[in-house]
Design a protein around this motif. Sequence first.
Motif, PDB file in Angstrom:
ATOM      1  N   ILE A 105     -51.983 -10.277 -20.490  1.00  0.00           N
ATOM      2  CA  ILE A 105     -52.202 -11.466 -19.675  1.00  0.00           C
ATOM      3  C   ILE A 105     -51.156 -11.535 -18.570  1.00  0.00           C
ATOM      4  CG2 ILE A 105     -53.215 -12.764 -21.592  1.00  0.00           C
ATOM      5  CD1 ILE A 105     -50.494 -14.289 -21.741  1.00  0.00           C
ATOM      6  N   ILE A 106     -51.445 -12.334 -17.550  1.00  0.00           N
ATOM      7  CA  ILE A 106     -50.439 -12.727 -16.568  1.00  0.00           C
ATOM      8  C   ILE A 106     -50.307 -14.244 -16.666  1.00  0.00           C
ATOM      9  CG2 ILE A 106     -49.891 -12.954 -14.112  1.00  0.00           C
ATOM     10  CD1 ILE A 106     -51.012 -10.184 -13.685  1.00  0.00           C
ATOM     11  N   ALA A 107     -49.153 -14.676 -17.115  1.00  0.00           N
ATOM     12  CA  ALA A 107     -48.902 -16.094 -17.357  1.00  0.00           C
ATOM     13  C   ALA A 107     -48.118 -16.693 -16.197  1.00  0.00           C
ATOM     14  CB  ALA A 107     -48.122 -16.267 -18.658  1.00  0.00           C
ATOM     15  N   THR A 108     -48.548 -17.842 -15.730  1.00  0.00           N
ATOM     16  CA  THR A 108     -47.850 -18.571 -14.678  1.00  0.00           C
ATOM     17  C   THR A 108     -47.622 -20.006 -15.128  1.00  0.00           C
ATOM     18  OG1 THR A 108     -49.722 -19.528 -13.472  1.00  0.00           O
ATOM     19  CG2 THR A 108     -49.240 -17.204 -13.057  1.00  0.00           C
ATOM     20  N   ASP A 109     -46.857 -20.734 -14.350  1.00  0.00           N
ATOM     21  CA  ASP A 109     -46.628 -22.147 -14.657  1.00  0.00           C
ATOM     22  C   ASP A 109     -47.907 -22.966 -14.534  1.00  0.00           C
ATOM     23  OD1 ASP A 109     -43.971 -21.689 -15.156  1.00  0.00           O
ATOM     24  OD2 ASP A 109     -43.323 -22.159 -13.117  1.00  0.00           O
ATOM     25  N   HIS A 110     -48.946 -22.375 -13.927  1.00  0.00           N
ATOM     26  CA  HIS A 110     -50.210 -23.084 -13.739  1.00  0.00           C
ATOM     27  C   HIS A 110     -51.276 -22.579 -14.708  1.00  0.00           C
ATOM     28  CE1 HIS A 110     -48.266 -24.555 -10.133  1.00  0.00           C
ATOM     29  NE2 HIS A 110     -48.104 -23.324  -9.716  1.00  0.00           N
ATOM     30  N   GLY A 111     -50.909 -21.742 -15.673  1.00  0.00           N
ATOM     31  CA  GLY A 111     -51.867 -21.208 -16.628  1.00  0.00           C
ATOM     32  C   GLY A 111     -52.052 -19.711 -16.459  1.00  0.00           C
ATOM     33  N   LEU A 112     -53.063 -19.164 -17.123  1.00  0.00           N
ATOM     34  CA  LEU A 112     -53.354 -17.741 -17.031  1.00  0.00           C
ATOM     35  C   LEU A 112     -53.969 -17.419 -15.676  1.00  0.00           C
ATOM     36  CD1 LEU A 112     -54.889 -17.065 -20.565  1.00  0.00           C
ATOM     37  CD2 LEU A 112     -52.518 -16.797 -19.820  1.00  0.00           C
ATOM     38  N   ASP A 113     -53.593 -16.273 -15.116  1.00  0.00           N
ATOM     39  CA  ASP A 113     -54.100 -15.855 -13.806  1.00  0.00           C
ATOM     40  C   ASP A 113     -54.889 -14.566 -13.984  1.00  0.00           C
ATOM     41  OD1 ASP A 113     -54.582 -15.135 -11.192  1.00  0.00           O
ATOM     42  OD2 ASP A 113     -52.593 -15.705 -10.470  1.00  0.00           O
ATOM     43  N   PHE A 114     -56.186 -14.700 -14.235  1.00  0.00           N
ATOM     44  CA  PHE A 114     -57.020 -13.516 -14.463  1.00  0.00           C
ATOM     45  C   PHE A 114     -57.245 -12.738 -13.177  1.00  0.00           C
ATOM     46  CE2 PHE A 114     -60.942 -11.171 -15.245  1.00  0.00           C
ATOM     47  CZ  PHE A 114     -60.649 -10.592 -16.471  1.00  0.00           C
ATOM     48  N   GLU A 115     -57.292 -13.430 -12.055  1.00  0.00           N
ATOM     49  CA  GLU A 115     -57.507 -12.727 -10.790  1.00  0.00           C
ATOM     50  C   GLU A 115     -56.342 -11.791 -10.479  1.00  0.00           C
ATOM     51  OE1 GLU A 115     -58.552 -13.674  -6.109  1.00  0.00           O
ATOM     52  OE2 GLU A 115     -58.828 -15.217  -7.635  1.00  0.00           O
ATOM     53  N   ALA A 116     -55.119 -12.244 -10.737  1.00  0.00           N
ATOM     54  CA  ALA A 116     -53.960 -11.375 -10.535  1.00  0.00           C
ATOM     55  C   ALA A 116     -54.009 -10.181 -11.477  1.00  0.00           C
ATOM     56  CB  ALA A 116     -52.666 -12.158 -10.763  1.00  0.00           C
ATOM     57  N   LEU A 117     -54.544 -10.395 -12.672  1.00  0.00           N
ATOM     58  CA  LEU A 117     -54.693  -9.300 -13.631  1.00  0.00           C
ATOM     59  C   LEU A 117     -55.683  -8.264 -13.109  1.00  0.00           C
ATOM     60  CD1 LEU A 117     -53.496  -8.819 -16.510  1.00  0.00           C
ATOM     61  CD2 LEU A 117     -55.637  -9.734 -17.402  1.00  0.00           C
ATOM     62  N   GLN A 118     -56.793  -8.715 -12.562  1.00  0.00           N
ATOM     63  CA  GLN A 118     -57.790  -7.796 -12.022  1.00  0.00           C
ATOM     64  C   GLN A 118     -57.241  -6.938 -10.887  1.00  0.00           C
ATOM     65  OE1 GLN A 118     -60.908 -10.787 -11.244  1.00  0.00           O
ATOM     66  NE2 GLN A 118     -62.240  -9.517 -12.505  1.00  0.00           N
ATOM     67  N   GLN A 119     -56.331  -7.506 -10.116  1.00  0.00           N
ATOM     68  CA  GLN A 119     -55.779  -6.769  -8.980  1.00  0.00           C
ATOM     69  C   GLN A 119     -54.969  -5.551  -9.404  1.00  0.00           C
ATOM     70  OE1 GLN A 119     -53.652  -9.587  -6.545  1.00  0.00           O
ATOM     71  NE2 GLN A 119     -55.486 -10.801  -6.125  1.00  0.00           N
ATOM     72  N   ARG A 120     -54.573  -5.503 -10.678  1.00  0.00           N
ATOM     73  CA  ARG A 120     -53.826  -4.351 -11.173  1.00  0.00           C
ATOM     74  C   ARG A 120     -54.676  -3.085 -11.258  1.00  0.00           C
ATOM     75  NH1 ARG A 120     -49.108  -4.758 -13.834  1.00  0.00           N
ATOM     76  NH2 ARG A 120     -47.978  -6.611 -13.174  1.00  0.00           N
ATOM     77  N   ILE A 121     -55.980  -3.237 -11.376  1.00  0.00           N
ATOM     78  CA  ILE A 121     -56.846  -2.067 -11.504  1.00  0.00           C
ATOM     79  C   ILE A 121     -57.038  -1.490 -10.114  1.00  0.00           C
ATOM     80  CG2 ILE A 121     -58.973  -1.163 -12.481  1.00  0.00           C
ATOM     81  CD1 ILE A 121     -57.056  -2.556 -14.455  1.00  0.00           C
ATOM     82  N   HIS A 122     -56.045  -0.733  -9.691  1.00  0.00           N
ATOM     83  CA  HIS A 122     -55.985  -0.238  -8.310  1.00  0.00           C
ATOM     84  C   HIS A 122     -55.581   1.231  -8.333  1.00  0.00           C
ATOM     85  CE1 HIS A 122     -54.846   0.038  -4.074  1.00  0.00           C
ATOM     86  NE2 HIS A 122     -55.502  -1.098  -3.895  1.00  0.00           N
ATOM     87  N   PRO A 123     -56.173   2.060  -7.474  1.00  0.00           N
ATOM     88  CA  PRO A 123     -55.867   3.499  -7.520  1.00  0.00           C
ATOM     89  C   PRO A 123     -54.484   3.868  -7.005  1.00  0.00           C
ATOM     90  CG  PRO A 123     -57.381   3.011  -5.716  1.00  0.00           C
ATOM     91  CD  PRO A 123     -57.254   1.751  -6.524  1.00  0.00           C
ATOM     92  N   ALA A 124     -53.882   3.006  -6.185  1.00  0.00           N
ATOM     93  CA  ALA A 124     -52.588   3.346  -5.567  1.00  0.00           C
ATOM     94  C   ALA A 124     -51.441   2.967  -6.496  1.00  0.00           C
ATOM     95  CB  ALA A 124     -52.445   2.637  -4.224  1.00  0.00           C
ATOM     96  N   ASP A 125     -50.675   3.954  -6.920  1.00  0.00           N
ATOM     97  CA  ASP A 125     -49.544   3.702  -7.819  1.00  0.00           C
ATOM     98  C   ASP A 125     -48.513   2.781  -7.179  1.00  0.00           C
ATOM     99  OD1 ASP A 125     -48.037   4.472 -10.357  1.00  0.00           O
ATOM    100  OD2 ASP A 125     -46.597   5.067  -8.821  1.00  0.00           O
ATOM    101  N   SER A 126     -48.308   2.932  -5.870  1.00  0.00           N
ATOM    102  CA  SER A 126     -47.312   2.102  -5.187  1.00  0.00           C
ATOM    103  C   SER A 126     -47.692   0.622  -5.239  1.00  0.00           C
ATOM    104  CB  SER A 126     -47.166   2.545  -3.731  1.00  0.00           C
ATOM    105  OG  SER A 126     -48.413   2.455  -3.054  1.00  0.00           O
TER     106      SER A 126
END
Length: 359
Positions: free
Chosen positions: A80-101
């Motif tokens: 999960i990605i936890a924030t002060d405003h709750g779980l951030d699933f959209e930020a989690l989805q952004q991790r599935i990215h081909p660029a390692d950088s």
Amino acid sequence: MKLPVMPPVSPMLAKSVPTIPPDASYEPKWDGFRSICFRDGDEVELGSRNERPLTRYFPELVTAIKTELPQRCVIDGEIIIATDHGLDFEALQQRIHPADSRVRMLAQQTPASFVAFDLLALGDEDYTRRPFTERRAALVATLADSGPSVHVTPATTDPTTARRWFEEFEGAGLDGVVAKPLTLTYQPDKRVMFKIKHQRTADCVIAGYRVHKSSAEAIGSLLLGLYTDHGSLASVGVIGAFPMAKRRQLFSEMQSLVTSFDGHPWNWAAHEAGDRTPRKNEISRWNAGKDLSFVPLRPERVVEVRYDHMEGERFRHTAQFNRWRPDRDPRSCTYAQLEKPLSFGLGDIIPGLTKEGES
């Protein structure tokens, strides 16, 4: 890597039930990426629900696991990605990215956490044939000193507490409650647990469709919209679970509403080049070749759908068809009809899950 339970392993699954069942262990249903963590010394692998490895997308978790988990273990949980405003699933989805950088940049900006809820192996011992009560006790004892990135999910055997969690924890972005029979052994890819999720309805405007992948004359999904306070039509999600005969019928019914993008509220031509969807720069991160373009419809037809909860301004999961609403004026389909859960902090569920300054 040499463990008593070796990757890949399909996680044990849950089937939906309408009410909280008795005589079980109850946990919050976390809304993230389901993952089985395998650690053998310096070797770490994060498996996914579909057995695709997630390891490269969460380098910060690999580092944390080497510090916070036992030398040799297999643990089922949720990234999960936890924030002060709750779980951030959209930020989690952004991790599935081909660029390692980019992955490493996001790992610093929005670090992930791992919430553990089952123990499959520890040292040379295979725990999968043991009852859940034993696995849970061993998990709690094993991770007693973990943190700040690895946490054990709360659990209770009190149905009253579980019902309270069901009502309160949604305000922190959680997805419902999971019930596990106390004597349950670990059964990969079997729906032997139970999940209780929120079910609500909303009246939405149909503003487009995508054709089915197997037929150019069948509906793949219908695109849903709600009007904002400013009068614009926002894209909120899709419905798409129809039998093939119904998909063909819907395709025929929708043809009288087909229009051009000129004047359509989701005019992709007015957006950046390449933006061909209702949401700006929408892509499918799990299938980069998937075509997400759509056929625009005049926003004149209203449908009542079932949904569980919102993520920002959109339905978190695919909505389900309930019924047509010919009695509703499309302009009356606004966000005001949606139920808003009570606000609840993740730190009240697992102390230390969010850190001061995270957003």
